[in-house]
Design a protein around this motif. Structure first.
Motif, PDB file in Angstrom:
ATOM      1  N   SER A   1       3.396   9.144   3.352  1.00 51.24           N
ATOM      2  CA  SER A   1       3.330   9.693   4.700  1.00 51.24           C
ATOM      3  C   SER A   1       2.642   8.707   5.619  1.00 51.24           C
ATOM      4  CB  SER A   1       2.556  11.016   4.673  1.00 51.24           C
ATOM      5  OG  SER A   1       3.284  11.952   3.913  1.00 51.24           O
ATOM      6  N   TRP A   2       3.363   8.311   6.674  1.00 52.82           N
ATOM      7  CA  TRP A   2       2.781   7.343   7.614  1.00 52.82           C
ATOM      8  C   TRP A   2       2.978   7.756   9.062  1.00 52.82           C
ATOM      9  CZ3 TRP A   2       5.459   3.852  10.998  1.00 52.82           C
ATOM     10  CH2 TRP A   2       6.864   3.936  10.922  1.00 52.82           C
ATOM     11  N   TYR A   3       4.201   8.319   9.391  1.00 55.00           N
ATOM     12  CA  TYR A   3       4.464   8.648  10.795  1.00 55.00           C
ATOM     13  C   TYR A   3       5.448   9.792  10.929  1.00 55.00           C
ATOM     14  CZ  TYR A   3       5.559   8.212  15.689  1.00 55.00           C
ATOM     15  OH  TYR A   3       5.723   8.486  17.017  1.00 55.00           O
TER      16      TYR A   3
ATOM     17  N   GLY B   1      13.290   3.492   2.553  1.00 53.56           N
ATOM     18  CA  GLY B   1      13.891   4.658   3.214  1.00 53.56           C
ATOM     19  C   GLY B   1      13.372   4.912   4.618  1.00 53.56           C
ATOM     20  N   ASP B   2      12.506   4.040   5.131  1.00 51.00           N
ATOM     21  CA  ASP B   2      11.976   4.238   6.480  1.00 51.00           C
ATOM     22  C   ASP B   2      12.935   3.653   7.519  1.00 51.00           C
ATOM     23  OD1 ASP B   2      11.404   1.699   5.397  1.00 51.00           O
ATOM     24  OD2 ASP B   2       9.921   1.302   6.939  1.00 51.00           O
ATOM     25  N   GLU B   3      12.798   4.113   8.745  1.00 44.18           N
ATOM     26  CA  GLU B   3      13.395   3.502   9.926  1.00 44.18           C
ATOM     27  C   GLU B   3      14.828   2.994   9.694  1.00 44.18           C
ATOM     28  OE1 GLU B   3       9.523   1.877  12.251  1.00 44.18           O
ATOM     29  OE2 GLU B   3      10.191   0.608  10.624  1.00 44.18           O
ATOM     30  N   CYS B   4      15.724   3.944   9.405  1.00 44.30           N
ATOM     31  CA  CYS B   4      17.108   3.554   9.141  1.00 44.30           C
ATOM     32  C   CYS B   4      18.037   4.185  10.182  1.00 44.30           C
ATOM     33  CB  CYS B   4      17.507   4.004   7.730  1.00 44.30           C
ATOM     34  SG  CYS B   4      19.204   3.545   7.348  1.00 44.30           S
TER      35      CYS B   4
ATOM     36  N   LEU C   1       9.143   7.095  -1.798  1.00 38.84           N
ATOM     37  CA  LEU C   1       9.878   6.984  -0.530  1.00 38.84           C
ATOM     38  C   LEU C   1       8.931   7.057   0.662  1.00 38.84           C
ATOM     39  CD1 LEU C   1      12.599   9.672  -1.380  1.00 38.84           C
ATOM     40  CD2 LEU C   1      13.033   7.208  -1.245  1.00 38.84           C
ATOM     41  N   TRP C   2       9.252   6.342   1.722  1.00 37.99           N
ATOM     42  CA  TRP C   2       8.582   6.574   3.006  1.00 37.99           C
ATOM     43  C   TRP C   2       9.030   7.934   3.531  1.00 37.99           C
ATOM     44  CZ3 TRP C   2       4.626   3.599   3.844  1.00 37.99           C
ATOM     45  CH2 TRP C   2       4.622   2.268   3.440  1.00 37.99           C
ATOM     46  N   ASN C   3       8.198   8.516   4.400  1.00 35.97           N
ATOM     47  CA  ASN C   3       8.411   9.923   4.737  1.00 35.97           C
ATOM     48  C   ASN C   3       9.717  10.230   5.476  1.00 35.97           C
ATOM     49  OD1 ASN C   3       5.947   9.339   7.104  1.00 35.97           O
ATOM     50  ND2 ASN C   3       7.848  10.196   7.836  1.00 35.97           N
TER      51      ASN C   3
ATOM     52  N   TYR D   1      -4.871   3.693   8.582  1.00 34.07           N
ATOM     53  CA  TYR D   1      -4.912   2.995   7.283  1.00 34.07           C
ATOM     54  C   TYR D   1      -3.974   1.789   7.305  1.00 34.07           C
ATOM     55  CZ  TYR D   1      -7.594   6.743   4.947  1.00 34.07           C
ATOM     56  OH  TYR D   1      -8.561   7.631   4.543  1.00 34.07           O
ATOM     57  N   TYR D   2      -3.363   1.510   8.462  1.00 32.80           N
ATOM     58  CA  TYR D   2      -2.556   0.288   8.620  1.00 32.80           C
ATOM     59  C   TYR D   2      -3.541  -0.839   8.961  1.00 32.80           C
ATOM     60  CZ  TYR D   2       2.178   2.200   8.311  1.00 32.80           C
ATOM     61  OH  TYR D   2       3.350   2.744   7.848  1.00 32.80           O
ATOM     62  N   ILE D   3      -4.037  -1.469   7.921  1.00 28.49           N
ATOM     63  CA  ILE D   3      -5.195  -2.353   8.116  1.00 28.49           C
ATOM     64  C   ILE D   3      -4.811  -3.766   8.560  1.00 28.49           C
ATOM     65  CG2 ILE D   3      -6.666  -0.990   6.573  1.00 28.49           C
ATOM     66  CD1 ILE D   3      -6.247  -3.185   4.445  1.00 28.49           C
TER      67      ILE D   3
ATOM     68  N   PHE E   1      -0.491  -2.961   4.728  1.00 24.41           N
ATOM     69  CA  PHE E   1      -0.669  -4.205   5.490  1.00 24.41           C
ATOM     70  C   PHE E   1       0.686  -4.845   5.760  1.00 24.41           C
ATOM     71  CE2 PHE E   1      -1.886  -8.243   6.926  1.00 24.41           C
ATOM     72  CZ  PHE E   1      -3.232  -8.212   7.266  1.00 24.41           C
ATOM     73  N   TRP E   2       1.076  -4.855   7.062  1.00 25.63           N
ATOM     74  CA  TRP E   2       2.338  -5.483   7.493  1.00 25.63           C
ATOM     75  C   TRP E   2       2.049  -6.866   8.053  1.00 25.63           C
ATOM     76  CZ3 TRP E   2       6.212  -2.881   5.616  1.00 25.63           C
ATOM     77  CH2 TRP E   2       6.093  -1.512   5.450  1.00 25.63           C
ATOM     78  N   CYS E   3       3.012  -7.762   7.882  1.00 25.45           N
ATOM     79  CA  CYS E   3       2.714  -9.174   8.164  1.00 25.45           C
ATOM     80  C   CYS E   3       3.564  -9.804   9.270  1.00 25.45           C
ATOM     81  CB  CYS E   3       2.811  -9.979   6.878  1.00 25.45           C
ATOM     82  SG  CYS E   3       1.454  -9.568   5.769  1.00 25.45           S
TER      83      CYS E   3
HETATM   84  C1  ACM Z   1       6.611   1.748   8.056  1.00 20.75           C
HETATM   85  O1  ACM Z   1       5.547   1.476   8.621  1.00 20.75           O
HETATM   86  N1  ACM Z   1       7.765   1.385   8.591  1.00 20.75           N
HETATM   87  C2  ACM Z   1       6.630   2.430   6.798  1.00 20.75           C
END
Ligand code: ACM
Length: 547
Positions: free
Chosen positions: A404-406, A330-333, A380-382, A434-436, A485-487
């Protein structure tokens, strides 16, 4: 000779004091006693008449202990043993008590998870090869005499891994899961799909894991060559049903619940590359992405066949993941494609919606209804609540858990104000992220990656997930923390581990340890003791805090 013996005893005593104080996350209460308890060959872990669900923890402990030490310990259903398990009814669902004395060890807990964490603490206080599961019969295995009463601060202590941007094998995942377990984390949030690759086998839609699981190119950053493009197709890489079940089972043995995430309706390009008919502009097919960003191509949420497509996907995944939670993303749509799509325009008009964002809220409600029919709660993402124009009443209907991230604290507060539980996973470097996956250092020799290099371990550690001035009545909604952790930049397990460690442990401690007991210099001291375990396990990790 006597002096030498006394010296050795002194060193042994010192070492064992050290061992109690190497526990990360730091326990709630710990009181050092005198002396130590030596684990003797053939020792018994006595579980008396405990049911299988609890005695199983003794069997697992004994199996791990024997594999590392060769002590030939046994788990037996009797009352007496060097280690005695006692079922009590007054511990926190994940809490435990340990009393280690020279002549024996008492382990008390209320649940299997509590016993598991007690045994994890015992393993962690033993020489590092025990937690690292490396066989070494030459060491002496003693535990310090200590009383511990322990329980977590938060019930959700998560680690999210994005396997879409780059793929990691089951074996590589298990190495991270081992560390989660060593540091008492309990949710593995598995980000299985995104614009850059679909990674979960879905029988009904095989193109998801052929076309959808293959990117036309791949950017790799490694320690030897730096950053380069392979100029080769990347994939198809995906997990079979059996592999996903294997991860679920491996996690379950470590009291970790797997949360699958299918990111929808945005971040959905890999699926649309395979099934363009479910996008908003089927005449302009899309390709699986090779780099990060936010695509305007999203699911056509006004197309009933597209809705059925994702319901079918959820049905298959619900068969594989038995946990109570399902993450719908549900994020960034972006709404741009909906605004230009006749079906979407018609639906907005028919239902008298205030704007196109409400389409996402409607979709979230539909999917949550569907997940509820499988007994699952939606995560859900925020943006699902914070994006302007969201229809909060619809989103809230099934009591989703909000990640909750942004902007993290604003979103968390909005969730709490609306009576929704939230997990805090801060992205922002200034406060401590916390985005490690973000770089911990801007040294010139540092590999390329996300962030400016100021996401240090110390900042991550010192981030305060629940604001000190939050009204007491709202604290209940803050149910946990997550390392995310995003790749996009991370294609190899070495780089993954290098960036994640030891910040994973910093977040684990935020999840377990009371705020008042946290102390970065003590954490750094404990991490420096844990280097032996990481080295024995062959982990690559950031060494910035040890300099
Ligand atoms: C996110 O970092 N797009 C949840």
């Amino acid at each position: 000779m006597i002096r030498r013996l006394l010296f050795l005893m002194f060193v042994g005593f010192q070492a064992s004091i050290f061992m109690a104080q190497n526990l990360t996350p730091r326990p709630k209460f710990m009181q050092q006693g005198e002396g130590q308890c030596r684990l003797i060959p053939g020792l018994v872990v006595a579980y008396d008449a405990l049911p299988d669900s609890l005695s199983r923890e003794a069997a697992r402990f004994v199996s791990d202990l024997n594999a590392a030490t060769g002590l030939g310990a046994q788990a037996l259903g009797r009352r007496e043993g060097l280690v005695r398990m006692q079922h009590v009814t007054d511990c926190n669902p994940e809490g435990y008590r340990l009393r280690i004395q020279p002549d024996g060890i008492l382990v008390e807990a209320t649940t299997a998870a509590g016993f598991f964490y007690a045994f994890q603490s015992l393993k962690k206080m033993l020489p590092a090869n025990v937690m690292a599961r490396r066989f070494d019969p030459r060491r002496t295995y003693t535990l310090p005499c200590v009383d511990i009463q322990d329980e977590p601060r938060f019930r959700y202590r998560g680690f999210m891994l994005d396997v879409s941007r780059h793929f990691f094998s089951v074996k590589e995942l298990k190495r991270m899961i081992d560390l989660m377990a060593a540091y008492k984390m309990n949710y593995f949030h598995w980000h299985l799909t995104d614009d850059q690759g679909w990674r979960a086998e879905i029988r009904r839609y095989p193109r998801l894991t052929t076309i959808g699981a293959t990117a036309p190119n791949c950017r790799i950053t490694d320690f030897e060559r730096g950053t380069y493009w392979t100029n080769q197709p990347y994939g198809p890489y995906f997990y079979t049903r059996q592999e996903m079940q294997d991860i679920v089972e491996y996690c379950a043995q470590r009291h970790i619940t797997v949360i699958p995430e299918v990111d929808m309706p945005g971040h959905f390009v890999a699926a649309l590359a395979a099934y363009p008919e479910f996008g908003c502009d089927p005449n302009h097919p899309v390709e699986v992405w090779t780099t990060g960003g936010v695509s305007r191509d999203v699911l056509n949420v006004a197309n009933p066949r597209a809705i059925q497509f994702v319901k079918d996907i959820l049905d298959e995944l619900c068969e594989i993941f038995p946990g109570p939670y399902f993450h719908l993303g549900g994020d960034e749509c972006p709404t741009e494609m909906w605004e230009h799509n006749a079906q979407c325009q018609q639906l907005v008009a028919e239902e008298g919606m205030e704007g196109f964002r409400a389409l996402q809220s409607r979709f979230t409600e539909q999917m949550s209804d569907h997940l509820a029919s499988h007994g699952k709660r939606t995560l859900l993402w925020n943006e699902s609540i914070t994006a302007k124009g969201s229809d909060l009443a619809r989103v809230k209907k099934h009591n989703p858990l909000i990640f909750s991230w942004y902007p993290c604290q604003k979103a968390a507060r909005m969730a709490a104000d609306n009576g929704l539980e939230t997990v805090v996973t801060e992205i922002h470097s200034a406060t401590g992220s916390y985005y490690i996956n973000r770089r911990q250092s801007d040294d010139p020799g540092e590999p390329e990656g996300a962030g400016k290099g100021d996401d240090t371990v110390e900042r991550t550690y010192n981030y305060v997930p629940v604001p000190q001035d939050l009204p007491e009545s709202l604290c209940q909604w803050y149910v946990g923390v997550q390392a995310t952790f995003w790749c996009e930049w991370v294609a190899t397990p070495e780089y993954l581990e290098y960036l994640a460690l030891p910040r994973l442990m910093a977040v684990a401690e935020a999840g377990w340890t009371q705020q008042s007991l946290k102390d970065f210099s003590d954490f750094r001291r404990r991490m420096s003791l844990d280097r032996e375990m990481l080295d024995l396990g062959g982990y690559r990790y950031g060494k910035h805090i040890f300099k």
